[in-house]
Motif scaffolding. Structure first.
Motif, mmCIF file in Angstrom:
data_model
loop_
_atom_site.group_PDB
_atom_site.id
_atom_site.type_symbol
_atom_site.label_atom_id
_atom_site.label_comp_id
_atom_site.label_asym_id
_atom_site.label_seq_id
_atom_site.Cartn_x
_atom_site.Cartn_y
_atom_site.Cartn_z
ATOM 1 N N ASP A 105 0.822 -1.203 0.000
ATOM 2 C CA ASP A 105 0.000 0.000 0.000
ATOM 3 C C ASP A 105 0.863 1.263 0.000
ATOM 4 O OD1 ASP A 105 -0.688 0.027 3.572
ATOM 5 O OD2 ASP A 105 1.116 -0.413 2.418
ATOM 6 N N GLY A 106 2.188 1.172 -0.262
ATOM 7 C CA GLY A 106 3.031 2.351 -0.363
ATOM 8 C C GLY A 106 4.179 2.319 0.597
ATOM 9 N N CYS A 107 5.107 3.304 0.494
ATOM 10 C CA CYS A 107 6.337 3.387 1.288
ATOM 11 C C CYS A 107 6.272 4.629 2.144
ATOM 12 C CB CYS A 107 7.556 3.400 0.378
ATOM 13 S SG CYS A 107 9.114 3.593 1.237
ATOM 14 N N VAL A 108 6.760 4.482 3.452
ATOM 15 C CA VAL A 108 6.779 5.629 4.373
ATOM 16 C C VAL A 108 8.236 5.984 4.614
ATOM 17 C CG1 VAL A 108 6.182 6.479 6.678
ATOM 18 C CG2 VAL A 108 4.650 4.922 5.461
ATOM 19 N N PRO A 109 8.741 7.151 4.178
ATOM 20 C CA PRO A 109 10.148 7.509 4.386
ATOM 21 C C PRO A 109 10.484 7.610 5.860
ATOM 22 C CG PRO A 109 9.068 9.008 2.810
ATOM 23 C CD PRO A 109 8.000 8.193 3.459
ATOM 24 N N THR A 110 11.717 7.130 6.212
ATOM 25 C CA THR A 110 12.171 7.213 7.597
ATOM 26 C C THR A 110 13.376 8.113 7.754
ATOM 27 O OG1 THR A 110 13.565 5.283 7.276
ATOM 28 C CG2 THR A 110 11.326 4.892 8.049
ATOM 29 N N GLY A 111 13.866 8.688 6.696
ATOM 30 C CA GLY A 111 15.012 9.574 6.759
ATOM 31 C C GLY A 111 16.019 9.253 5.671
ATOM 32 N N THR A 112 17.287 9.594 5.948
ATOM 33 C CA THR A 112 18.364 9.360 4.977
ATOM 34 C C THR A 112 18.580 7.860 4.814
ATOM 35 O OG1 THR A 112 19.393 11.426 5.637
ATOM 36 C CG2 THR A 112 20.762 9.852 4.409
ATOM 37 N N GLU A 113 18.924 7.479 3.583
ATOM 38 C CA GLU A 113 19.125 6.051 3.276
ATOM 39 C C GLU A 113 20.296 5.505 4.070
ATOM 40 O OE1 GLU A 113 17.902 2.581 1.146
ATOM 41 O OE2 GLU A 113 17.002 4.566 1.360
ATOM 42 N N LEU A 118 16.602 -1.744 3.784
ATOM 43 C CA LEU A 118 15.314 -1.073 3.631
ATOM 44 C C LEU A 118 15.457 0.111 2.690
ATOM 45 C CD1 LEU A 118 14.198 -1.012 7.404
ATOM 46 C CD2 LEU A 118 13.503 -2.650 5.626
ATOM 47 N N ASP A 119 14.269 0.513 2.113
ATOM 48 C CA ASP A 119 14.241 1.712 1.255
ATOM 49 C C ASP A 119 13.894 2.886 2.146
ATOM 50 O OD1 ASP A 119 14.142 3.571 -0.742
ATOM 51 O OD2 ASP A 119 12.351 2.724 -1.740
ATOM 52 N N ASP A 120 14.902 3.409 2.893
ATOM 53 C CA ASP A 120 14.653 4.419 3.902
ATOM 54 C C ASP A 120 14.105 5.697 3.306
ATOM 55 O OD1 ASP A 120 15.846 2.939 6.286
ATOM 56 O OD2 ASP A 120 17.563 2.994 4.921
ATOM 57 N N ASP A 121 14.560 6.104 2.083
ATOM 58 C CA ASP A 121 14.127 7.371 1.485
ATOM 59 C C ASP A 121 13.021 7.192 0.469
ATOM 60 O OD1 ASP A 121 15.572 6.108 -0.404
ATOM 61 O OD2 ASP A 121 17.107 7.675 -0.655
ATOM 62 N N CYS A 122 12.473 5.945 0.360
ATOM 63 C CA CYS A 122 11.326 5.658 -0.520
ATOM 64 C C CYS A 122 11.540 6.129 -1.961
ATOM 65 C CB CYS A 122 10.035 6.296 0.059
ATOM 66 S SG CYS A 122 9.464 5.524 1.596
ATOM 67 N N ASN A 123 12.735 5.907 -2.466
ATOM 68 C CA ASN A 123 12.976 6.277 -3.874
ATOM 69 C C ASN A 123 12.869 5.081 -4.801
ATOM 70 O OD1 ASN A 123 15.259 4.854 -3.259
ATOM 71 N ND2 ASN A 123 16.715 6.402 -4.044
ATOM 72 N N GLY A 124 12.424 3.959 -4.266
ATOM 73 C CA GLY A 124 12.227 2.764 -5.100
ATOM 74 C C GLY A 124 13.450 1.875 -5.175
ATOM 75 N N VAL A 125 14.562 2.278 -4.490
ATOM 76 C CA VAL A 125 15.795 1.478 -4.552
ATOM 77 C C VAL A 125 16.252 1.221 -3.133
ATOM 78 C CG1 VAL A 125 18.143 1.296 -5.399
ATOM 79 C CG2 VAL A 125 16.431 2.509 -6.749
ATOM 80 N N VAL A 126 16.569 -0.038 -2.815
ATOM 81 C CA VAL A 126 16.990 -0.421 -1.471
ATOM 82 C C VAL A 126 18.495 -0.195 -1.333
ATOM 83 C CG1 VAL A 126 17.175 -2.315 0.165
ATOM 84 C CG2 VAL A 126 15.125 -2.082 -1.245
ATOM 85 N N ASP A 127 18.916 0.445 -0.179
ATOM 86 C CA ASP A 127 20.329 0.657 0.150
ATOM 87 C C ASP A 127 21.090 1.320 -0.995
ATOM 88 O OD1 ASP A 127 19.809 -0.527 2.582
ATOM 89 O OD2 ASP A 127 20.667 -2.482 1.998
ATOM 90 N N ASP A 128 20.436 2.295 -1.674
ATOM 91 C CA ASP A 128 21.157 2.979 -2.758
ATOM 92 C C ASP A 128 22.225 3.874 -2.152
ATOM 93 O OD1 ASP A 128 18.960 4.488 -1.741
ATOM 94 O OD2 ASP A 128 19.270 5.948 -3.345
ATOM 95 N N GLY A 129 23.378 3.922 -2.803
ATOM 96 C CA GLY A 129 24.527 4.689 -2.323
ATOM 97 C C GLY A 129 25.519 3.842 -1.580
ATOM 98 N N PHE A 130 25.217 2.567 -1.318
ATOM 99 C CA PHE A 130 26.144 1.688 -0.621
ATOM 100 C C PHE A 130 26.560 0.557 -1.569
ATOM 101 C CE2 PHE A 130 23.601 3.683 2.635
ATOM 102 C CZ PHE A 130 24.550 4.124 3.545
#
Length: 986
Positions: A105-113, A118-130
């Protein structure tokens, strides 16, 4: 339309050539090219006259399209699948490679990735930047940090690794888990000090204490000896050989080699220890040694004497032989050189008694001497300077030219080449111009006069010589008193001549430019001054041309492809392809028994149900009574041609049945050429391989005047599925048969030849390899085609067309002087000699005498094509400049095509089709001197009422002694052609 037709001639020629190249290069499998060739020829002959050249070109194009259609019929195209073959198609977005953690039913942002799955920033990509493969804080998985002892860590492919060690630490075991485990402060390169200076885990590893001279037995122990070599063995220092210039006298290694001395050999008296034994000059006695008297080096030596040493003082022991010590002084030695003779002193410049006085008495002094001969007088002898001389008289002097015996030898004024008299032999005379010659001075009667080769000036005469030596030859000579013999000819072009001085030839009558010793120019003049003009010249005979294909109405059926031969006397033989009867073409024959004036009724040679085409004639027998006709026909079916022959042994009066000479070759065989030698008849042709597209050149032989034939022999040695050997030509002499053709074995067309040697029966053996003749370029580098061949004696000649220049077609030639065994390895310059590029095509080569060969061709150098001929009299070593023989028009103003060429002895005949008057007429020209001279005006042979009113083309030539016979194809009675004849004869 004449001008347009002329402009189209070359295009038409090139169009037919292109069609031939298509059929030749891409032969239609199972579709004989005869159908194409006959249809193309018939279409051209019918259309060109009535419908114009453009319609002919369109019809030829249609034929080519038809051929291509047949060639491509039945070709299948491989199927291809375009999106309907069941493949899986993925039309979605690119796969990220990680599971999608978003709730349904959707993604809830929790802060910086963060790295936590988890997709902390809800941009559709998990652990992006690592990057778990390279991040040392998240190496392999989130939170897995690389910590290594004494090292800076890195992450490689998800595994911890050492990036570099901390200062003073080293990774010797290459194991990342224990980091940099070896502590060692580096101090530089390894030295012998019992420390690990280079931190590699080893101490003093670069030093060997058992052999190192600097560290012998222990570090720092230097192994060395004064003035001597040293060695370290098993850690022990040992002295070796002394250095050069030093000696170990005391034998103590501690002092090394302490004595400075260089031994030079055995001890000598020189103040030096030569043998280095510690003693100087031992073994010498200075009191008695004459070499070292008193001191070293003082030698007891006196001039001309032997010295001695007494108590260290030098003196003379004895004089040398031939010397005397006259003054008693040892310092001068034995100073007087003299050997006593034991006799009285004589006049010889010597002290015979060695008393110090020379020549003091000689009994000959004062006696008479000298000669009284000639100019000489006697004197008396005196001793002067050791010799008896004659004084007070008169002696001989050098001989001169004065009639006196100056040298008192009993001869007067003698002179020789080695010792000439003064002045004798000197050049004399006025000049050496003209007939005059310088002379040489001689002594005669006591006087010097000019003689030798001396020639003085004389009266001028007509002799090609400057008699009066004035620098001009034959100036104002006295005319002859009578008529010179050369002026005796007063007829023809020689009339009205007057004598003139012709130098060495004397008084002559010069001939005009039209004079010929033998009449060879037919110009209405008496060129040989015998009172009869143009004797021996040829003219068209009979007065009107004669139709040869008689027996049906003129123009009712097409008669083409004429060929002509004869028995060398009164009989002329003709054969052609004839369409009479409304069915297939057949081969017809006719003959004349009165040198071509009248002709009989044609007879059919072939017995075929299919078409018979391309006839050729071979004439053999002691009186040339055997006539063999050879052709190709379709009696085996409509898909291929076979080679047949018919034969007459009665000068063409009656004929036997047909015999096939290529049995078993049930593919297309065609393009026949024939040659004869003695009773041998040779037929060459080209034939397709069974079931293939390649074709080869074949030869069949009859050794009994054409009656029976042997099995055909393949001549060429080409291979490949697309190999094409074509346009064969044949020539034969006794014992040899020569075949030439062109083929594509090297890519483009080259000209090849092979020699056959006839054996027993009908056998013919050809060489195992073919000889390429167009050797001036690399194989296949240019197109060489249209070969022509001739042979006489041991000489074989081949000419062809070649485009190696890149700008034009040229005529090239090669030759063999050893019966075809070897050929030139580099062909010569083109025979069609011209400084500018132009096309030269269709060469015809004939050999009419030993070493004499002629080549004729169609030449475009002047615009429209002309007929040119070049001749060689040195067996094709060199060729003369080309001579134009279509002389009835200006060069290049009319099209001269369809060249035919032949010769017999000194008679050479050329015939061609010429459109100078509109449509084509047949013209001819001839030479009576072996091709050296051609007639100033050519001869029209077809005798239609209006020149150029209809087409007369395709001439064929047969030359017998004294006459040239010409057949041609004539359209005077409509679109269908008839065969007509005329000859050039006296």
């Amino acid at each position: 339309l004449s001008g347009k037709r002329r402009l189209a001639i070359k295009e038409h020629t090139l169009g037919l050539e292109a069609a031939a190249r298509f059929v030749d290069g891409e032969p239609l499998h199972r579709v004989h090219e005869c159908v194409f060739g006959v249809l193309a020829l018939a279409s051209w002959l019918r259309v060109r006259r009535h419908a114009g050249w453009r319609r002919a070109a369109r019809r030829l194009t249609a034929l080519l399209a038809l051929a291509l259609t047949v060639l491509l019929a039945g070709c299948e195209v491989d199927p291809f699948c375009f999106g309907e073959c069941g493949e899986e198609v993925d039309a979605g977005a690119a796969d990220s490679g990680m599971p999608d953690a978003r709730p349904a039913d959707g993604c809830v942002p929790t802060g910086t990735e963060e790295c936590n799955g988890l997709d902390d920033d809800c941009n559709g990509v998990v652990d992006d930047g690592f990057d778990l493969g390279t991040d040392p804080r998240n190496c392999g998985e989130c939170g897995s940090e690389c910590v290594l002892p004494n090292a800076f860590p890195s992450c490689e492919s998800g595994e911890c690794a050492i990036e570099r060690c901390e200062v003073g630490w080293h990774d010797l075991n290459e194991t990342p888990a224990d980091g940099c485990e070896y502590e060692c402060p580096p101090s530089g390169s390894e030295i012998c000090d019992e420390r690990d200076n280079d931190c590699d885990g080893a101490t003093d590893e670069d030093f060997d204490l058992s052999t190192d001279l600097g560290h012998c037995g222990e570090c720092g122990n230097l192994c060395s000896f004064p003035n001597a070599a040293a060695s370290c063995e098993s850690g022990t220092c040992t002295m070796g050989d002394c250095n050069a210039g030093f000696v170990d006298l005391d034998g103590d290694p501690a002092t090394g080699c302490e004595y400075a001395c260089t031994a030079t050999g055995t001890e000598t008296c020189n103040g030096v220890d030569d043998d280095c034994d510690g003693a100087i000059d031992e073994g010498f006695d200075l009191a008695t040694d004459p070499v070292h008297c008193g001191v070293c080096g003082r030698a007891c030596s006196f001039p001309n004497a032997t010295g001695e040493c007494v108590d260290g003082v030098c003196g003379i022991a004895s004089c040398d032989a031939g010397f005397v010590d006259v003054d008693g002084d040892p310092a001068t030695g034995c100073e007087y050189g003299c050997v006593p003779t034991g006799g009285a002193d004589t006049c010889n410049g010597m002290d015979d008694d060695c008393d110090g006085a020379v020549d003091e008495a000689d009994p000959m002094v004062g006696t008479p001497c000298g000669s009284s001969t000639g100019a000489c007088e006697q004197g008396v002898r005196a001793c002067q300077f050791g010799s008896l001389v004659c004084v007070g008289g008169r002696g001989p002097t050098a001989e001169t030219c004065n009639d006196v015996d100056d040298d008192c030898d009993g001869a007067t004024d003698e002179s020789t080449a080695a010792s000439p008299l003064p002045g004798v032999g000197v050049r004399c005379g006025e000049t050496n111009e003209g007939s005059c010659e310088y002379g040489t001075v001689v002594c005669t009667g006591g006087s010097l006069v000019c003689g030798g080769a001396y020639v003085p000036p004389a009266t001028e005469t007509c002799n090609g010589i400057d008699d009066d030596c004035d620098g001009t030859i034959d100036d104002s000579p006295t005319p002859p008193s009578g008529t010179p013999a050369s002026c005796a000819d007063t007829l023809g072009v020689c009339a009205g001549r007057t004598p003139s001085c012709e130098g060495a030839a004397g008084w002559q009558c010069s001939f005009p430019s039209t004079y010929r010793p033998v009449e060879t120019i037919c110009d209405g003049l008496d060129n040989d001054c015998d009172g009869t003009p143009d004797e021996g010249c040829l003219v068209p005979r009979p007065t009107s041309d004669v139709r040869v294909d008689r027996g049906d109405s003129a123009g009712s059926a097409n008669s083409i492809q004429p060929t002509v031969s004869g028995d060398g006397a009164s009989r002329v033989y003709a054969a052609w392809m004839d369409m009479r009867g409304g069915g297939n073409a057949h081969v017809l024959f006719n003959r004349s028994t009165d040198t071509g004036t009248s002709w009989g009724t044609p007879v059919r040679l072939d017995s075929a149900s299919g078409a018979a085409i391309g006839p050729r004639l071979g004439v053999t027998g002691s009186s040339r009574q055997n006539v063999t006709g050879i052709w190709a026909d379709f009696r085996g079916g409509t898909s291929y041609r076979e080679i047949f022959r018919a034969r007459s042994t009665s000068y063409g009066g009656t004929w036997d049945g047909n015999t096939r000479i290529n049995p078993g070759q049930n593919e297309d065989s065609f393009n026949v050429d024939v040659a004869v030698a003695g009773s041998d008849v040779y037929a060459v042709y080209e034939s397709f391989e069974p079931g293939g597209r390649s074709r080869h050149v074949w030869l069949a032989r009859s050794a009994d005047d054409g009656e029976t034939w042997g099995s055909p022999v393949q001549v060429d040695h080409g291979t490949g599925t697309t190999f094409v050997a074509a346009t064969p030509k044949v020539a034969a002499v006794s014992g040899f048969v020569y075949v030439v053709w062109r083929d594509n074995r090297n890519g483009a067309l080259d000209v090849f030849s092979n020699r056959g040697i006839p054996g027993g029966g009908t056998a013919v053996t050809f060489a195992g390899t073919d000889t390429r003749l167009d050797v001036g370029t690399a194989p296949g580098a240019s197109a060489s085609f249209s070969p022509s061949i001739a042979a006489e004696g041991a000489n074989v000649y081949v000419a062809w067309v070649d485009d190696r220049s890149g700008s034009s077609f040229d005529i090239w030639v090669n030759r063999s002087h050893d019966s075809g065994a070897t050929w030139l390895t580099a062909d010569s310059v083109p025979v069609d000699d011209d400084p500018l590029p132009h096309d030269s095509i269709e060469p015809r080569v004939i050999a009419t005498a030993a070493g004499r060969v002629l080549i004729a061709w169609i030449d475009y150098r002047n615009g429209f094509p002309d007929i040119l001929v070049s001749r060689s009299t040195d067996a094709a070593g060199t060729f003369g400049s080309p001579v134009r023989v279509d002389t009835g028009t200006d060069p290049g103003t009319a099209a001269s095509l369809d060249l035919a060429f032949g010769g017999s002895g000194d008679l050479v005949v050329a015939a061609w089709a010429d459109d100078r008057d509109g449509l084509f007429d047949v013209y001819g020209n001839f030479s009576l001197d072996g091709g050296a001279t051609w007639q100033p005006s050519d001869y029209r042979l077809d005798s239609t009422a209006v020149p150029g009113s209809s087409d007369s083309v395709r001439p064929a030539v047969y030359v017998a002694p004294g006459a040239g016979h010409v057949l041609w194809v004539d359209h005077r009675d409509g679109a269908n052609a008839d065969v007509y004849y005329r000859r050039l004869a006296p």
